[in-house]
Scaffold this motif. Structure first.
Motif, PDB file in Angstrom:
ATOM      1  N   ASN A 134     -19.965  40.889 111.795  1.00 13.24           N
ATOM      2  CA  ASN A 134     -19.748  40.974 110.360  1.00 13.24           C
ATOM      3  C   ASN A 134     -20.406  42.221 109.778  1.00 13.24           C
ATOM      4  O   ASN A 134     -21.032  42.185 108.733  1.00 13.24           O
ATOM      5  CB  ASN A 134     -20.275  39.717 109.673  1.00 13.24           C
ATOM      6  N   LEU A 135     -20.280  43.299 110.524  1.00 13.63           N
ATOM      7  CA  LEU A 135     -20.860  44.547 110.031  1.00 13.63           C
ATOM      8  C   LEU A 135     -19.920  45.160 109.012  1.00 13.63           C
ATOM      9  O   LEU A 135     -18.727  45.288 109.269  1.00 13.63           O
ATOM     10  CB  LEU A 135     -21.040  45.526 111.186  1.00 13.63           C
ATOM     11  N   ASN A 136     -20.442  45.527 107.919  1.00  7.90           N
ATOM     12  CA  ASN A 136     -19.679  46.224 106.888  1.00  7.90           C
ATOM     13  C   ASN A 136     -18.374  45.507 106.574  1.00  7.90           C
ATOM     14  O   ASN A 136     -17.321  46.096 106.506  1.00  7.90           O
ATOM     15  CB  ASN A 136     -19.359  47.658 107.320  1.00  7.90           C
ATOM     16  N   ALA A 137     -18.441  44.205 106.452  1.00 16.86           N
ATOM     17  CA  ALA A 137     -17.231  43.464 106.137  1.00 16.86           C
ATOM     18  C   ALA A 137     -16.665  43.972 104.817  1.00 16.86           C
ATOM     19  O   ALA A 137     -17.410  44.193 103.867  1.00 16.86           O
ATOM     20  CB  ALA A 137     -17.535  41.982 106.021  1.00 16.86           C
ATOM     21  N   LYS A 138     -15.364  44.147 104.810  1.00 18.16           N
ATOM     22  CA  LYS A 138     -14.751  44.793 103.664  1.00 18.16           C
ATOM     23  C   LYS A 138     -14.273  43.749 102.675  1.00 18.16           C
ATOM     24  O   LYS A 138     -13.331  43.003 102.929  1.00 18.16           O
ATOM     25  CB  LYS A 138     -13.577  45.619 104.173  1.00 18.16           C
ATOM     26  N   ALA A 139     -14.946  43.686 101.571  1.00 22.72           N
ATOM     27  CA  ALA A 139     -14.533  42.720 100.556  1.00 22.72           C
ATOM     28  C   ALA A 139     -13.405  43.341  99.747  1.00 22.72           C
ATOM     29  O   ALA A 139     -13.442  44.521  99.429  1.00 22.72           O
ATOM     30  CB  ALA A 139     -15.699  42.393  99.638  1.00 22.72           C
ATOM     31  N   PRO A 140     -12.375  42.552  99.425  1.00 24.78           N
ATOM     32  CA  PRO A 140     -11.312  43.123  98.611  1.00 24.78           C
ATOM     33  C   PRO A 140     -11.851  43.506  97.240  1.00 24.78           C
ATOM     34  O   PRO A 140     -12.719  42.831  96.683  1.00 24.78           O
ATOM     35  CB  PRO A 140     -10.284  42.000  98.519  1.00 24.78           C
ATOM     36  N   LEU A 141     -11.311  44.585  96.733  1.00 23.08           N
ATOM     37  CA  LEU A 141     -11.822  45.073  95.451  1.00 23.08           C
ATOM     38  C   LEU A 141     -11.278  44.219  94.318  1.00 23.08           C
ATOM     39  O   LEU A 141     -10.129  43.794  94.340  1.00 23.08           O
ATOM     40  CB  LEU A 141     -11.403  46.528  95.267  1.00 23.08           C
ATOM     41  N   GLU A 142     -12.113  43.990  93.371  1.00 26.05           N
ATOM     42  CA  GLU A 142     -11.723  43.227  92.192  1.00 26.05           C
ATOM     43  C   GLU A 142     -10.700  44.019  91.387  1.00 26.05           C
ATOM     44  O   GLU A 142     -10.841  45.238  91.206  1.00 26.05           O
ATOM     45  CB  GLU A 142     -12.973  42.968  91.355  1.00 26.05           C
ATOM     46  N   VAL A 143      -9.672  43.335  90.924  1.00 27.70           N
ATOM     47  CA  VAL A 143      -8.697  44.006  90.072  1.00 27.70           C
ATOM     48  C   VAL A 143      -9.372  44.327  88.745  1.00 27.70           C
ATOM     49  O   VAL A 143     -10.040  43.474  88.168  1.00 27.70           O
ATOM     50  CB  VAL A 143      -7.478  43.108  89.840  1.00 27.70           C
TER      51      VAL A 143
END
Lengths: 604, 657
Positions: free
Chosen positions: A120-129
């Motif tokens: 779970n390194l640098n897991a990419k969270a979706p950007l908030e609209v």
């Protein structure tokens, strides 16, 4: 769509072969022809139906591209089980390949490093609209702000510059307000082609004044902002001629005055203009190229050739030149050919060319790529070697020439070794090198040997880093990458720090300037990501010596350390490819951290 | 055929099937139950085949070889006729080709059918190519079962408007040739709507053709439509007191505190006259206005008095709201009437509401806290809300599929959303939860709109129907059926008495809410219709869709009056300025176009029109005032504020195309 292709759309079916291949893939060995035919017809009909329905979902999602979810929805409407597991957040990136008379469309699949996922390194969270508002137009006039598209699109600028006759009269519906002017037209029916009067509004004049002052002024933070504006503002099109004139005249005056700092600033302006996506510079190349060339090959660019680092300027200008070649070379203008010829002429003139110009010409050529080096530089190596040998070995020559020769030698070794490595076969003999390249032979031999033992800077390593860093936006990595280089200068390798006092000398335009000029030149090729640069040169020009400058330098270094500490150990700045998910405009303070260090290396 | 005969022949058909599959027991039972003698089944064998031919409409014993020649013959006749009749005659080629193809397919001559389509398909008008391609999918008889398009052609007559002269010319030709194939098709499947006058030219024909079922009949557009806007009596009493207050609604609130000075504002003075075309105020029942609504109306009028009148000289200012990080996930957006909130529907089933003003989105206090609120207080509505709960955006979760449309109620306390999951949901914007789930549509719901008066709402669906609902009924009040394909968009007339729908069958329809009948049917679009907007005066309707054109219709007679071209991709947003002078359109081509609607209406009113006389259609971009490009942000919603500032909603698409 052409008629023939439309024709083919009536009653087309999947081929029987496709059916058989698919049957084989699920373990049915010999599908009879009849069955295959029947299947092909049936499946084609059903597929087309599903695609038709999926198109409806595309329309209603207000898109123009089909996505897997649309097909799922279409299946659902038909009361069929959707295809689970084929989710994608963007349209399928179909790639096309052909060869051997066969054509293939396929989906490019990305490799996912499971280890990264697991840890779970640098897991990419979706950007908030998020929602952002701007003025699309004010009382019918569209303001030229970064949120709006440039008033004259780049391809139209290009068209204008390539084919000026074709230039359409600016349509009223897309330009400025029509009030008043329209009525005149009824009276005056004769079409007179107007001279191109690029009238600038008061705001534009003000902007021009501010920008030019900031670009050559003493305030580095302001300069950074100004350059950022030049590199990103979409509305500069109308001011471009003035900007170019400013640069050209600036170069002309400052070369005579030997004002190195100003030349650097002007070149950075050129760089910013080149970087601006909304500008098409071709119309002004005939003015810009000579100026840039001047900064590469001029005999003298600074007051004290033996001490000042005019080499950095030549390097930077050479890179600009290669960028120009890359961006604007066409079969009609032959920019690259002409520039190559110009530099080669300098090489051919033998001893008449001053060493500094020779360095510039070599640097200019080497930036144009390995092929250019192979054809134009290699045959000259022996002659050049002989010439610098006299300066390096002989005791009578002046210090200036010795330094120049040393720089030429370093440059040649740096750029020629990778080329030689590729064109020469493995067993390298010193004698052979000596035979071929004269004085430079042994040094080249050593460099080639070293290059062979070192693994080529592998792209996979860079890829790993890039994938782990993709969520760090380009802007952040940039700010991180830059100070970490400063940090290296403090910690690693032998350093040379030259400080000099310039008080008393009269500079042309700016008297009280405080410039810090730090550069880093790793001499060996192929060790770009090397954590231990072998030689660092830190040169400072201080026109007014006082303790304040010292303090500035120190704070800057501190800044660098903290930044580097935050960034961990990632000295490579990576530009995130998926930057489309960011806001269309980045905040300027993110782009350019206020720094008092004029570091050319971060512009590369 | 009498019903008795029909029954018998249908029974005979069933018997025949039973016989065919050798189901003797069932056959006998049926005979017994139906009291049929055994000889009836056999005796009506011939008859039963007639039945199936009536039911299917395509049973034909025509020689498959003759079809192509027959079509060629017809084509030659059309091309050889006089220029003035040529184009009108040419209109029959497409339906004849379609029915020939279907007949061939139905009778198992797939090869012949495909050949016919290959040969003559591409030469049809470009706007028919989509349908031809869809038809070409059907290559077997069982493909025709449940196929939307073939069903449409089978069960509906293709309508062609023709002048008397042209029609007699055609009839003469058919009588001369005696081509049974052609004659059958024309008799069975074509309907000629004859009119007196000169035959139309190609442009006139192209303007109104293109719909799936052919053109609209004149009969379709004969009903009177009350397209006017009724005067709003209760508001006048508040905003500008006038002498002739005699409406019942006024009696309730004669003593309103807000007595505005009667200005010479055209806005108010216009309303004092009764619009002759306005419907009676009691034509549809509307819930009474609450005090709060009245206060709101006063506010709206005050705002409106500060309004800028737009025109060619005074172009609008546009504020663009861009949704970032929303690649391919935003499906719809809507702004409240007073421009205070923005609702956005996403493909991941979420509805999100943003506030566009400094006031935050508050939620109501809990039940215990509400007990402490003084009910008689003036500002009870404000006291109900929890001050600390303010947020700039809130999400509403509940749908199980992409949300295709959202609509605010006029009082901004309710929000409707419709989704691919076939439901319509009503949300409260005070407690921020779902209140009602309306299940009625069986297929994805494409569009939903609140009535301008509130209470009612209309929905449009994949199931080819539009429905009228009331918020307090869980079942629809009216079902508007008649479109041949998906109903893609729906829009309320400003007087709430009518609902307009746009469909994938490329027809625009106006339905009467009281009767549920269609009162206008308008053809001319060449692609699915995606957006509709009524003019402020109520007389005109603008429609736009995937064919990149904005069409303007005159509802008084259902005529197409203008075709505005200029967009390059599908148009998804249309809006009239509050003053009615400007029409704006926005589409996927990232362009916003501003059209001069005043100029258009002036030119139309100077022309004399009636039901049978079609006015010339104005084509092109003569009315285009200005177009503005956004930076790769397709526009999905447009809204004029009360002061005539234009708000546009776009989603930033970072991937360059």
């Amino acid at each position: 769509m052409s008629k023939s292709s439309e024709n083919e759309l009536y009653g087309t079916n999947l081929s029987m072969e496709s059916m058989k291949v698919i049957a084989e893939s699920i373990g049915i060995g010999n599908l009879p022809d009849d069955a295959a035919k029947e299947l092909a017809e049936d499946i084609s009909f059903k597929l087309k139906h599903i695609i038709q329905d999926a198109a409806k979902f595309v329309h209603h999602s207000k898109r123009t591209k089909l996505m897997p979810s649309d097909v799922d929805a279409a299946l659902k409407v038909k009361n069929l089980e959707p295809q689970y597991g084929f989710q994608s957040s963007e349209p399928l990136p179909f790639r096309f390949a052909s060869g051997g008379g066969r054509e293939l469309h396929f989906i490019e699949e990305k490799e996912v490093n499971l280890n990264d996922l697991l840890q779970n390194l640098n897991a990419k969270a979706p950007l908030e609209v998020s929602l952002r508002s701007h003025w699309l137009c004010i009382d019918g006039v569209q303001p030229t702000i970064p949120e709006n598209p440039p008033p004259v699109a780049k391809n139209i600028q290009k068209l204008e510059s390539v084919d000026p006759i074709n230039k359409k009269p600016a349509k009223e519906t897309s330009g400025k307000p029509t009030t008043g002017k329209q009525k005149l037209r009824n009276v005056e029916t004769v079409q007179i082609k107007q001279l191109a009067t690029h009238e600038l509004s008061v705001e534009q004049q003000l902007y021009y004044k501010e920008i030019t002052e900031a670009c050559v002024g003493s305030d580095e933070a302001r300069r950074a902002e100004a350059l950022q504006s030049l590199a990103s503002d979409p509305g500069l099109h109308e001011m471009l001629p003035r900007m170019c004139t400013f640069i050209i005249e600036g170069v002309r005056v400052n070369v005579v005055q030997n004002n190195l700092a100003l030349l650097i600033y002007l070149m950075r302006m050129v760089k910013a203009l080149l970087d601006n996506q909304s500008l098409y510079l071709e119309k002004y190349l005939h003015e810009l190229i000579p100026s840039v060339t001047t900064c590469i090959v001029s005999k003298q660019l600074c007051m004290r050739p033996e001490l000042d680092n005019h080499w950095a300027l030549r390097d930077f200008a050479s890179r600009l030149m290669s960028q120009i070649c890359k961006n604007f070379n066409t079969s009609t203008n032959n920019i690259q050919t002409r520039i190559t010829r110009m530099f080669t002429n300098a090489l051919n003139q033998g001893d008449k060319v001053p060493l500094s110009s020779l360095y510039g010409a070599l640097e200019g050529l080497s930036e144009l790529g390995a092929e250019v080096i192979r054809i134009f530089v290699l045959p000259k190596l022996k002659l050049i070697g002989a010439r610098i040998e006299t300066h390096l070995q002989g005791s009578i020559t002046s210090n200036i020439e010795k330094i120049a020769s040393e720089h030429i030698k370093q440059l040649l070794i740096k750029v020629v070794a990778p080329v030689l490595k590729n064109i020469k076969n493995s067993p390298d003999y010193v004698e052979e090198y000596k035979q071929e390249y004269g004085y430079l032979g042994p040094a080249l031999h050593a460099a080639v040997l070293k290059a062979r033992t070192q693994p080529t800077p592998s792209t996979t390593a860079a890829c790993n880093i890039s994938t782990s860093l993709t969520n760090v936006s380009a802007t952040i990595t940039r700010t991180v990458g830059q100070p970490s280089q400063i940090l290296q200068q403090n910690t690693a390798g032998p350093q040379r720090t030259i400080m000099m006092n310039q008080t008393g000398r009269v500079t042309n335009q700016i008297n009280n300037q405080k410039i810090l000029f730090v550069t880093q030149r790793p001499p060996t090729p192929g060790c770009q990501p090397s954590p231990q640069p072998q030689q660092n040169t830190v040169v400072k020009f201080v026109s007014n010596t006082n303790t304040l400058n010292q303090q500035k330098m120190v704070t800057a270094q501190k800044l660098g350390i903290t930044h580097a500490a935050q960034a961990g150990q990632s000295p490579i700045s990576v530009v995130s490819k998926s930057s489309y998910q960011q806001a269309p405009t980045k905040k300027p303070e993110q782009m350019q951290p206020p720094t008092s260090i004029d570091d050319l290396s971060h512009l590369v | 055929m009498s019903t008795d005969d029909m029954d018998k022949s249908q029974l005979a058909a069933v018997l025949q099937i039973l016989k065919k599959y050798n189901l003797k027991g069932t056959e006998e039972l049926l005979r017994k139950e139906a009291n049929l003698s055994s000889n009836l089944g056999d005796g009506s064998l011939q008859q039963s085949s007639d039945v199936s031919s009536v039911l299917t409409g395509y049973k034909s014993d025509g020689d498959p070889e003759t079809y192509e020649d027959c079509y060629m013959e017809l084509k030659r006749f059309v091309e050889g006729s006089l220029d003035i009749y040529k184009h009108e005659l040419g209109m029959i080629l497409y339906p004849v080709l379609v029915h020939m193809y279907l007949e061939l397919v139905y009778n198992g001559h797939t090869e012949k059918a495909i050949n016919l389509m290959r040969k003559f398909g591409p030469e049809q008008d470009p706007y028919y190519q989509d349908d031809l391609r869809k038809l070409a999918l059907v290559t077997k008889r069982d493909h025709m079962n449940g196929n939307e398009l073939t069903d449409t052609f089978k069960s509906n007559q293709f309508i062609i408007r023709m002048s008397r002269d042209t029609l007699s010319l055609l009839k003469r030709h058919l009588n001369d040739k005696k081509a049974s194939v052609l004659l059958n098709i024309i008799q069975e499947h074509l309907y000629f709507d004859m009119y007196e006058g000169v035959a139309r030219n190609k442009n006139q024909i192209d303007a109104t053709s293109g719909a799936v079922g052919g053109e609209a009949k004149r009969q379709d557009n004969k009903t009177k439509v009350y397209y006017g806007i009724p005067k709003a009596p209760d508001i006048q009493s508040l905003a500008a007191p006038v002498e002739d207050e005699d409406e019942a609604a006024d009696q309730d609130n004669p003593d309103k505190p807000k007595k505005k000075k009667a200005k010479k504002d055209p806005l108010f003075s216009k309303k004092t006259k009764n619009d002759p075309n306005a419907p009676p105020s009691d034509r549809i029942p509307v819930p009474d206005l609450k005090d709060n609504d009245k206060l709101e109306k006063i506010k709206a009028y005050r705002e409106a008095s500060k309004r800028v009148t737009l025109g060619p000289e005074y172009l609008p200012s546009v504020c663009c709201y861009t949704l970032l990080n929303a690649n391919y996930t935003v499906t719809c957006a809507e702004i409240t009437e007073d421009s205070s909130m923005l609702a956005v529907g996403f493909s991941d089933s979420i509805v999100k509401v943003w506030t566009l003003v400094p006031q935050k989105l508050k939620s109501m206090k809990t039940a215990e806290q509400l007990q402490d609120v003084n009910v008689d207080a003036e500002d009870v509505l404000a006291r109900m809300m929890d001050e600390r709960s303010g947020e700039t955006s809130r999400s509403l979760y509940g749908h199980a599929g992409p949300v295709y449309s959202v609509s605010f109620s006029p009082d901004r306390t309710l929000l409707l959303s419709c989704s691919e999951d076939t439901t319509i949901r009503l949300w409260s914007l005070q407690i921020w939860t779902c209140l009602v789930v309306y299940k009625g549509h069986m297929f994805p719901v494409w569009d939903v709109k609140f009535s301008p008066l509130g209470y009612y709402f209309a929905s449009a669906s994949y199931d080819r129907t539009a429905r009228l609902w009331a918020t307090d009924h869980y079942q629809p009040l009216r079902l508007f059926a008649g479109h041949f394909s998906d109903v893609d968009c729906v829009q309320f007339h400003p007087n709430s008495n009518y609902v307009a729908t746009g469909s994938s069958d490329r027809r625009v329809c106006l339905w009467d809410c009281t009767t549920g009948n269609h009162v206008r049917l308008m053809t001319g679009h060449k692609s699915p219709i995606m957006s509709l907007a009524f003019s402020v005066c109520g007389r005109f309707l603008a429609s736009a869709g995937a064919d990149c054109k904005v069409l303007i219709w005159d509802l008084s007679h259902g005529h197409l009056v203008a075709e505005l071209t200029g967009h390059e991709k599908a148009i998804h947003a249309l809006a009239f300025s509050r003053c009615g002078n400007i029409l704006v359109s926005g589409g996927l081509d990232c362009m916003l176009k501003v059209w001069d609607f005043t100029k258009l209406t002036e030119e139309i009113s100077s022309e004399e029109v009636n039901v049978s006389h079609n006015p010339d259609v104005r084509i092109g971009d003569d009315y285009l005032l200005r177009s503005f490009a956004t930076k790769s942000s397709p526009l999905i919603s447009l809204h004029f504020t009360r002061r005539n500032l234009l708000l546009a909603v776009g989603m930033f698409d970072g991937v360059p195309t």
